[in-house]
Design a protein around this motif. Sequence first.
Motif, short mmCIF file in Angstrom:
data_model
loop_
_atom_site.label_atom_id
_atom_site.label_comp_id
_atom_site.label_asym_id
_atom_site.label_seq_id
_atom_site.Cartn_x
_atom_site.Cartn_y
_atom_site.Cartn_z
N ASP A 461 -13.71 3.42 -4.18
CA ASP A 461 -12.84 2.29 -4.51
C ASP A 461 -13.34 1.01 -3.85
OD1 ASP A 461 -11.13 3.55 -6.23
OD2 ASP A 461 -9.57 3.94 -4.75
N ASP A 462 -13.81 1.12 -2.61
CA ASP A 462 -14.33 -0.06 -1.91
C ASP A 462 -15.53 -0.64 -2.66
OD1 ASP A 462 -12.47 0.90 -0.11
OD2 ASP A 462 -13.75 0.62 1.64
N GLN A 464 -16.41 -0.15 -5.89
CA GLN A 464 -16.04 -0.66 -7.21
C GLN A 464 -15.28 -1.98 -7.11
OE1 GLN A 464 -14.00 2.91 -8.49
NE2 GLN A 464 -15.66 3.46 -9.89
N GLU A 465 -14.38 -2.09 -6.15
CA GLU A 465 -13.63 -3.34 -6.02
C GLU A 465 -14.55 -4.51 -5.66
OE1 GLU A 465 -10.74 -4.14 -6.89
OE2 GLU A 465 -9.75 -2.20 -7.15
N GLN A 466 -15.54 -4.26 -4.80
CA GLN A 466 -16.45 -5.34 -4.44
C GLN A 466 -17.32 -5.73 -5.63
OE1 GLN A 466 -16.43 -7.03 -1.34
NE2 GLN A 466 -17.57 -8.45 -2.68
N ARG A 469 -15.22 -7.75 -7.96
CA ARG A 469 -15.01 -9.09 -7.39
C ARG A 469 -16.26 -9.95 -7.58
NH1 ARG A 469 -13.08 -10.36 -1.11
NH2 ARG A 469 -13.13 -12.66 -1.28
N ALA A 479 -9.79 -4.17 -11.97
CA ALA A 479 -9.70 -4.54 -10.55
C ALA A 479 -8.28 -4.35 -10.06
CB ALA A 479 -10.13 -5.99 -10.37
N ASP A 481 -7.50 -5.07 -6.41
CA ASP A 481 -7.70 -5.42 -5.01
C ASP A 481 -6.37 -5.80 -4.35
OD1 ASP A 481 -8.57 -6.30 -2.56
OD2 ASP A 481 -10.18 -7.55 -3.35
N GLY A 508 -6.75 -7.67 -14.07
CA GLY A 508 -7.85 -6.85 -13.59
C GLY A 508 -9.02 -6.69 -14.53
#
Length: 638
Positions: A461-462, A464-466, A469, A479, A481, A508
């Motif tokens: 998740d970290d 993919q979210e970055q 972003r 997204a 976040d 998202g």
Amino acid sequence: MKRRDFFRKGAKGVAGASLLSIAGPVSARDLGRNDRSKDNWYQVATGNMGIPQRQQTVKCDVLVVGGGMAGISAAVSSARNGVKTILIQDRPVLGGNASSEMRITVNGAPQERETGIVEEILIENWVHNKQQSYPVWDHVLYNYVTRQPNLQLILNTQAVDVLLNDNVIKAVKCWGLTNETETTIYAKQFIDCSGDGLMAAMTGAEYRTGREGKDEFGESYAPDRPDGWTMGDCIMMITKDMGRPMPFKAPDYAIPFDHETAFKDKHRRIKQVKEGFWWIEVGDDFDIIGHREDIRHKLMAYFYGVWDYIKNSGNYPEAENIALDWVGSIPGRRESRRFVGDYMLTQNDILKCRHFKDAIGFGGWSLDEHNPGGVENMTEPASYFHARSAEVYEIPYGILYSKNISNLSFAGRNASLTHIALSSTRVMATCSLMGQAVGTGASICVKKEINPRELRTKYMDDLQEQLLRDDVFIPKRPAMDKRDLARTADLMVGSSTLSGDVQLLIDGVSRDRDNEVHHWETDGLPAQLQLEWKVPVNISKVEMKGDTNVHRHLMMHKNPDKYIQKKQLLDVPPELIKKLRIEVRDQGKWVEVSNIEENITRSIKTTFAQVKTSAVRITLLDTWGYENAKLFEVRCYS
């Protein structure tokens, strides 16, 4: 004796043969490059005899080997995410197959375009290089890389040895081709984006070459039995209209062109005389790396045979005033080593558009498997163009790190892929997405003191979210976040709306998909977007994603006239937001915190001194040509 048989027998029974190195990789020290004891250097300036001291040791968090489009994306994303990164490239220019040395187009998924770092580069090229010069493109890439904080670029340098502790890489020894310097680089994470993957191979990382048989992965387009064939290398050319007849005499080594056999395949027919012919290609059935110099010579010989036919057969009057302006001397490569990760992407994953929980990007090029023999096997089609996925397919992170070397990642054509899957993923914009993913992943690994496998199992998740972003699109992964304060706003309103809705800016999804709308478009300019919080929040970053029309090509071409006819704009996308202003409300008054005049990126990120505020106002002032502005996302962070 067949070449394959010679090497098989040589590896087993010709231990002393000078053509073979069966003792393992040769380091700079093995070759005596830094044994300077016999160096007879009289230093005129000092009047002394001396010995050159050309050894150095440097440390970083992430080392990226290979400065093609995948390597650039890996190094830039790693550095942008706050870790010290070094990028080494064994050539004097960046870009790999896309550089002026090879001039291959940066293709990607035809269904919809890749965003993120690769798009930033392509847009920047239209700012500095409207003339579409490949040597200038080299310098656009150089400028893009060298201005990045936390990133050091070292050109003309090759990784020649590795230092290992069990299955962990500690350092890489590199040889400077122009400065005669041996550099030992210690790092925490290592990424091989070099294509051929010499550094990764020297670690003992598992890899494979050749074609899998049908039975191994159930791939219908694979051969019945496995074999050693790889897709071939090719060289390109660019011509110039001289305005007068230009005779041509072929070099002595040219191989006559068998046009009667070649033209039985529609893909080998000569449709234009302005740019290279991708089907002038030579493959290999055993060791395409070891045979590269022979392949290079053959490619030049076959190319000049084709050009001799064009110029002197009388069948191409349009070529009378045409002369060769540039012919490549370094082959562009499609396939060699493919390293083994925790997962191997296959034909079925691509055609069935399999969903991966660890998806980090997408592809969409067809299964474009070139004839294994290339131009030396003209009884088969130049390429099979087997099939294309119904929509863009997902690329999983599990194919981008080594199965048996714990801190080694890779991106590009050396990823964990079957031969058939590679025939789609090998195009450079797709490789760039892989590079951005492993660079971002390496930065997370450094910060959390973990390795890629643990990242995949615990912190996807970290990652993919970055990536989301940073404007990488991941199909089926919106997204979410939790740090994004825009999602907590009590009110969001736009001054005017032509299409979409401002609420879609926090859904998202950062692009329209098929018939799904995910944008807010203003009705004229200037226009404003305002976010309100009942309870004031601390904000120091406001980020947006604008419009670049992801259904329009952006790449540079060797023959732009052909693409102008297809209505590709050879300029900065006119939809892109150019000017904007950001204000925050402080004690009842609007205070400007950011003002952008010449924006050239879809992802717009602003940072300012943190302020406690109850409102943010974004004023969109101008685009690069359109009368309205379109946003797909807005984010706010403390």
